[in-house]
Design an enzyme around this catalytic site. Structure first.
Site, PDB file in Angstrom:
ATOM      1  N   ARG A 178      21.045   6.332 -13.816  1.00 15.27           N
ATOM      2  CA  ARG A 178      20.623   7.199 -12.407  1.00 15.27           C
ATOM      3  C   ARG A 178      21.323   6.370 -11.659  1.00 15.27           C
ATOM      4  O   ARG A 178      20.495   5.248 -11.411  1.00 15.27           O
ATOM      5  CB  ARG A 178      18.982   7.872 -12.967  1.00 15.27           C
ATOM      6  CG  ARG A 178      19.551   8.360 -10.968  1.00 15.27           C
ATOM      7  CD  ARG A 178      18.390   7.800 -10.433  1.00 15.27           C
ATOM      8  NE  ARG A 178      16.951   8.522  -9.146  1.00 15.27           N
ATOM      9  CZ  ARG A 178      16.698   7.522  -8.660  1.00 15.27           C
ATOM     10  NH1 ARG A 178      16.834   5.737  -8.029  1.00 15.27           N
ATOM     11  NH2 ARG A 178      16.196   7.921  -7.146  1.00 15.27           N
TER      12      ARG A 178
ATOM     13  N   THR B  83       9.767  -0.285  -3.518  1.00 14.12           N
ATOM     14  CA  THR B  83      11.195  -0.844  -3.120  1.00 14.12           C
ATOM     15  C   THR B  83      11.156  -1.313  -1.635  1.00 14.12           C
ATOM     16  O   THR B  83      10.500  -1.632  -0.766  1.00 14.12           O
ATOM     17  CB  THR B  83      11.910   0.962  -2.476  1.00 14.12           C
ATOM     18  OG1 THR B  83      12.576   0.919  -3.912  1.00 14.12           O
ATOM     19  CG2 THR B  83      13.380   0.407  -2.187  1.00 14.12           C
TER      20      THR B  83
ATOM     21  N   GLY C 176      20.209   5.423  -7.361  1.00 16.12           N
ATOM     22  CA  GLY C 176      19.695   6.079  -6.313  1.00 16.12           C
ATOM     23  C   GLY C 176      20.057   5.466  -4.836  1.00 16.12           C
ATOM     24  O   GLY C 176      21.231   5.528  -4.450  1.00 16.12           O
TER      25      GLY C 176
ATOM     26  N   THR D 215      12.799   4.189   2.357  1.00 15.15           N
ATOM     27  CA  THR D 215      12.119   4.153   0.374  1.00 15.15           C
ATOM     28  C   THR D 215      12.357   5.665   0.292  1.00 15.15           C
ATOM     29  O   THR D 215      12.326   6.361   0.760  1.00 15.15           O
ATOM     30  CB  THR D 215      10.994   2.866   0.293  1.00 15.15           C
ATOM     31  OG1 THR D 215      10.795   2.617  -0.529  1.00 15.15           O
ATOM     32  CG2 THR D 215      10.151   3.125   1.519  1.00 15.15           C
TER      33      THR D 215
HETATM   34  N1  ASP Z   1      14.517   5.358  -2.412  1.00 16.62           N
HETATM   35  C1  ASP Z   1      14.668   4.613  -4.765  1.00 16.62           C
HETATM   36  C2  ASP Z   1      15.084   5.465  -5.197  1.00 16.62           C
HETATM   37  O1  ASP Z   1      15.701   6.388  -5.383  1.00 16.62           O
HETATM   38  C3  ASP Z   1      12.971   4.712  -4.728  1.00 16.62           C
HETATM   39  C4  ASP Z   1      11.380   3.777  -3.747  1.00 16.62           C
HETATM   40  O2  ASP Z   1      11.586   3.299  -3.021  1.00 16.62           O
HETATM   41  O3  ASP Z   1      10.803   4.088  -4.711  1.00 16.62           O
HETATM   42  O4  ASP Z   1      15.872   4.484  -6.391  1.00 16.62           O
END
Ligand code: ASP
Length: 290
Positions: free
Chosen positions: A185, A157, A187, A207
Site C-alpha cells: 500500500r 507521520t 499512501g 498527515t
Molecule cells: N498519511 C499517512 C499515510 O496515510 C499516515 C499518517 O499521516 O498518519 O500513510
C-alpha cells in the site's frame, strides 16, 4: 520535535536554503523512534516496515531577459514509496530528485539508487522498534476482541515546510504509513500534490488518512487556496473542506511566499513547531477543528 526544528532553523539562520532545512528537520524526526517515519515506523499487516517519503522545492530563477528582472519559478520533486531498507527515506527522495530524470521510485530500483547515491542500506528489521511491535500486536488483539474494522491509525507521520531568504519554498514529508496496512500500500506521503507540494505561492505538507488526502489532493489544494487568504485561514478552510468532501481526518502545515505560517487538523492530535525570526521557535498542540 524541537531539536529537529532547531536543525532546520540553524541552516536557515546560517544562510542555507529551504530544501536543506526541511530535509535536515525530517531526517532528525526519522531518526527519532517516537515518530512514525524511518526508525520507529509502524508495521504493515505482515509485521514489516514499508516507508513513503517525498519532497518538493520551488525556486525563483532569473530568466536572463528584462535586465535579470524576469523571475521564473522552477519546481522540482522527488519521492520513494514502500521502501524497507533505508533509515532515511527522505534522503533517498532527494537522490531521486537530484540524480535521476524521475520523480517517484519504488522497489529494487530505489534501493540500487540508494547504493549509488551513497545512502547506507540497512536490514528491514533494524527499523522495527519494540513500540511499533507492541502497536502491531495490539491491533490484532483489538480486532480479535471487538471485531472492529479499525484501521489502527495513530499518526506520527513527519513533515516540514520552509521559505528561505532567497524566496525558495520547500516541503518534505516522511512516514511508515498506517499500522496493519496491506503490504504494497502506498499512501499520500509519497505522492506529489497529496502529501507534499510547493510552488511559487507556497509549500504544504500533510498527515492523516492517506486515502482521503490522495482523493482530495490536499497539499495541492492548500497551496492553490493561498490565492484566497492567509496561511492560517487557508489551512483551516482546506481541512474543513477535506472533512466535508471525504469524511476523512487530516492535518496540514503551510508556509506562503511571504513567510506566513498556517496549520490545522481535524484528527485526534497533531504536534507542531514553528519558527520565524520575530517569534523564534514555538511549540503547539492545536485543537482539532470541526
Ligand atoms: N498519511 C499517512 C499515510 O496515510 C499516515 C499518517 O499521516 O498518519 O500513510
Amino acid at each position: 520535535m524541537l531539536a529537529a526544528t532547531r536543525r532546520g532553523v540553524d541552516i536557515l539562520r546560517g544562510g542555507g536554503n529551504a530544501l536543506d532545512a526541511v530535509i535536515a528537520t525530517v531526517e532528525a524526526l526519522e531518526n527519532d523512534e517516537y515518530f512514525n517515519a524511518g526508525y520507529g515506523s509502524v508495521l504493515n499487516i505482515d509485521g514489516r516496515v514499508e516507508m513513503d517519503a517525498a519532497l518538493m522545492v520551488a525556486e525563483a530563477r532569473t530568466a536572463g531577459g528584462n535586465n535579470g528582472r524576469d523571475y521564473v519559478p522552477e519546481a522540482r520533486a522527488g519521492a520513494v514509496a514502500a521502501v524497507s531498507r533505508v533509515r532515511n527515506p527522505i534522503l533517498l527522495a532527494r537522490a531521486v530528485m537530484e540524480t535521476t530524470p524521475h520523480i517517484l521510485m519504488v522497489g529494487a530500483g530505489a534501493e540500487r539508487l540508494a547504493r549509488r547515491a551513497g545512502i547506507a542500506l540497512c536490514r528491514p528489521d533494524e527499523l522495527i522498534t519494540p513500540r511499533a511491535k507492541a502497536r502491531w500486536r495490539l491491533m490484532f488483539e483489538r480486532k480479535l476482541m471487538t471485531a472492529e474494522t479499525a484501521d489502527g491509525r495513530e499518526g506520527g507521520t513527519v513533515g516540514a515546510v520552509a521559505i528561505d531568504s532567497r524566496g525558495a519554498l520547500a516541503s518534505a514529508t516522511s512516514t511508515g504509513g498506517m499500522t496493519g496496512k496491506l503490504a504494497g500500500r502506498v499512501g499520500d506521503s509519497a505522492l506529489i500534490g497529496a502529501g507534499v507540494y510547493a510552488d511559487a505561492s507556497g509549500a504544504a505538507s500533510a498527515t492523516g488518512q492517506g486515502e482521503a488526502i490522495i482523493m482530495f489532493a490536499l497539499c495541492r489544494e492548500a497551496v492553490r487556496n493561498l490565492s484566497m487568504g492567509k496561511s492560517a485561514q487557508v489551512a483551516r478552510a482546506t481541512i474543513l473542506e477535506l472533512g466535508r468532501r471525504t469524511g476523512g481526518e487530516a492535518g496540514v502545515i503551510i508556509v506562503d511566499r511571504r513567510g506566513r505560517l498556517g496549520f490545522a487538523h481535524n484528527a485526534g492530535a497533531m504536534e507542531v513547531a514553528t519558527f520565524d525570526p520575530e517569534n523564534g521557535i514555538r511549540h503547539y498542540w492545536p485543537e482539532p477543528i470541526t
